[in-house]
Scaffold this motif. Sequence first.
Motif, PDB file in Angstrom:
ATOM      1  N   ILE A 281       8.524 -48.258  -1.349  1.00 31.68           N
ATOM      2  CA  ILE A 281       7.875 -49.553  -1.545  1.00 31.68           C
ATOM      3  C   ILE A 281       7.957 -50.311  -0.227  1.00 31.68           C
ATOM      4  N   THR A 282       6.841 -50.818   0.227  1.00 32.09           N
ATOM      5  CA  THR A 282       6.848 -51.654   1.425  1.00 32.09           C
ATOM      6  C   THR A 282       6.292 -53.028   1.088  1.00 32.09           C
ATOM      7  N   THR A 283       6.678 -53.989   1.903  1.00 31.11           N
ATOM      8  CA  THR A 283       6.084 -55.322   1.841  1.00 31.11           C
ATOM      9  C   THR A 283       5.598 -55.677   3.235  1.00 31.11           C
ATOM     10  N   VAL A 284       4.987 -56.838   3.361  1.00 30.82           N
ATOM     11  CA  VAL A 284       4.243 -57.155   4.578  1.00 30.82           C
ATOM     12  C   VAL A 284       5.035 -57.956   5.598  1.00 30.82           C
TER      13      VAL A 284
ATOM     14  N   VAL B 178      11.155 -51.541   2.168  1.00 31.92           N
ATOM     15  CA  VAL B 178      11.194 -51.883   3.586  1.00 31.92           C
ATOM     16  C   VAL B 178      10.082 -52.883   3.878  1.00 31.92           C
ATOM     17  N   GLY B 179      10.358 -53.821   4.757  1.00 36.99           N
ATOM     18  CA  GLY B 179       9.356 -54.807   5.152  1.00 36.99           C
ATOM     19  C   GLY B 179       8.842 -54.531   6.551  1.00 36.99           C
TER      20      GLY B 179
ATOM     21  N   ALA C 105       6.597 -43.976  11.669  1.00 37.34           N
ATOM     22  CA  ALA C 105       7.997 -43.538  11.544  1.00 37.34           C
ATOM     23  C   ALA C 105       8.393 -43.395  10.084  1.00 37.34           C
ATOM     24  N   LEU C 106       7.921 -44.310   9.231  1.00 38.82           N
ATOM     25  CA  LEU C 106       8.222 -44.235   7.804  1.00 38.82           C
ATOM     26  C   LEU C 106       7.559 -43.013   7.172  1.00 38.82           C
ATOM     27  N   TYR C 107       6.301 -42.746   7.520  1.00 40.32           N
ATOM     28  CA  TYR C 107       5.623 -41.558   6.996  1.00 40.32           C
ATOM     29  C   TYR C 107       6.388 -40.292   7.370  1.00 40.32           C
TER      30      TYR C 107
ATOM     31  N   ALA D  13       8.160 -37.627   4.868  1.00 39.64           N
ATOM     32  CA  ALA D  13       7.710 -36.228   4.896  1.00 39.64           C
ATOM     33  C   ALA D  13       8.896 -35.277   5.068  1.00 39.64           C
ATOM     34  N   GLU D  14       9.856 -35.681   5.876  1.00 41.46           N
ATOM     35  CA  GLU D  14      11.042 -34.845   6.095  1.00 41.46           C
ATOM     36  C   GLU D  14      11.889 -34.720   4.835  1.00 41.46           C
ATOM     37  N   LYS D  15      11.899 -35.807   4.036  1.00 37.96           N
ATOM     38  CA  LYS D  15      12.670 -35.762   2.780  1.00 37.96           C
ATOM     39  C   LYS D  15      12.020 -34.828   1.759  1.00 37.96           C
TER      40      LYS D  15
END
Length: 474
Positions: free
Chosen positions: A211-214, A243-244, A466-468, A472-474
Motif C-alpha cells: 500500500i502506498t500513499t502520496v 509507504v509514502g 526501488a519499491l517495484y 519483485a525480489e520477495k
Amino acid sequence: MKILFAASEARPFAASGGLADVVGSLPAAVQKQEDSMDCRVVMPLYRSIRPEVRNQMTFLTDITVEVSWRKQYCGIYTIQVGKITYYLLDNPYYFIRDGMYGFYDDCERFVFFSRAVLEILPAISWKPDFIHCNDWQTAMIPVYYQVLYRYHQEYEKIHILYTIHNIQYQGVYGKEVVSELMGIPTYHTSLLEFDGMVNLMKGAIETADYITTVSPTYATEILNPWYSYGMDRALILHQDSIVGILNGIDTDYYNPETDPNLKTNYTASSLQGKKNCRAALLKASNLTDTTAPVIGIVTRFVVHKGIQLIQQTFQEMLQLDCRFAILGSGEKLYEDFFREMQAAYPEQVHVTLGFMPNLAKQIYAGADMFLMPSQNEPCGLAQMVAMRYGTIPIIRETGGLKDSVFDAGGENGNGFTFKTYDAYDMLDAVKRACTLFSDKRKWNALIRHAMKCDYSWNASAKKYVALYHSLAEK
C-alpha cells in the motif's frame, strides 16, 4: 519490468483532480528510469474524451466481462502518448455519461472496470509484473485477483500495488452489492466488510501486496483516527506494508521559462518577467498596485482546504494592505463570502468562481505568496507549482505540504508554515511573510531558492522503481 497503471482518470484524456495528474505523469517518469521498464495505463473510455482524440485510437478487440450474473460488453481501444501505451475500456452504458462520478450506480460501474482490467490481459497478449491500482475506483482489482485469478496460469505472479490518494473516498456501499454486482463467493465477504457495510478500499488494503500513499507524512497520518475517516483500524494491521512517496509535478507543463499563458517568461536567475506577470495580474483583476504582497489562492472552497481559517482572519489580512487574487469554487457559503469581500474591497480582492487552468497559471506566476492552510492534504500539488513559478507558499504542516514546504525561519526554508489548525497561527505566518517581503534582497533570494527546489517526478519515480524491485525480489 512490466507495469500496468489502473485508474479512473488520467491526463490527457480525462481529469477531475490530482489523480489524473499523477497517472498522466508517473508512468512516463518510471519508464525513463530504466530501459527495461514497460509502463502502460488502463482507464475507462468516457464521453468527455474529445472526438478528435477518439479518432486517433485503435480498436483492438472486444470481450465479455461478468458483473455478477450479467455479461457486459467491453471494447478495448489503444493509443500511444509519447512512449506510454494507453488502453481505454469502452462500455456505453457505464461510461458514455455527462461526468465521471456521482452516479447512483458508481459501484457497479467501477466493479465492472476493475474486473475488466484483469479480463483484458489475455486479449492484449501482455502480462504485467505489477498492476498499480489507484484509489477506490480500482480497489476491487486486488480483491478479484486474490479471490478469482491468482492461481490461473496466465495470471500467476502478478504483484498488486494499491495507492491511496485520498482516504476520505473509500467506496462504501450496502452488503447487497456482493451478491448483486461482485460475483465473488460469499465466504470472501469478510475481505470487504467494514462497519456493517461493504468498503472497497478496505478490500484493497486486505488483499494488495503493498500500500502506498502520496506523501510520507500522509502515510503516518492515515494511521491516526483524526485523518483516517475510520480506516486506521484496517490500516494499522498492515502498517508494515505502507509507504509514502511524495508526488511530483510535470515540470515541462509548469515551466515559467516557456509557459505561453504568462505575460513574460522568466527564470530563477532573471526575475524581471515575474514582476511583469505581477503587474499583469493586478491589471487584469482590477486591483490597485501596491508595495504590499499579492496573495494567490487557487483551491476548492471546502472545509478541508482550510477556507474557514481564511474567512476568520480575512479582515486582518486586508489591514496588512495585501491584495488577493482568488480562483475556485465549492460550497455556497464560501463562494458568497468571497463575493461579498470583493464587493466591499474591490481594490484589494478579486474572485473568479470556477476553474480556469490558464488563469490558475497566471495567479501562480503573478502572485507573491500562495496561501494553502489545509486541514488535511494528502500531497498537494499547488504548493509545488507555486514554488516552480517563484511564488512563496504559506501552508499548514500536514500531509505533503509538510513534506515539501519548509519554513523560511530555518535552514533551507522555501516558504512559511504553521502547525496547529488555528486561524491566528495562519495569520502569524502571513505576517512573517509580509515582514520578509519588505526586504527585497532577502525575498528575491527566497524566490530563487524556491524555484530551484526539485519537485519533478524524477525523485518520486526512483523511489517507485526501488519499491517495484523490492517487491519483485520477495
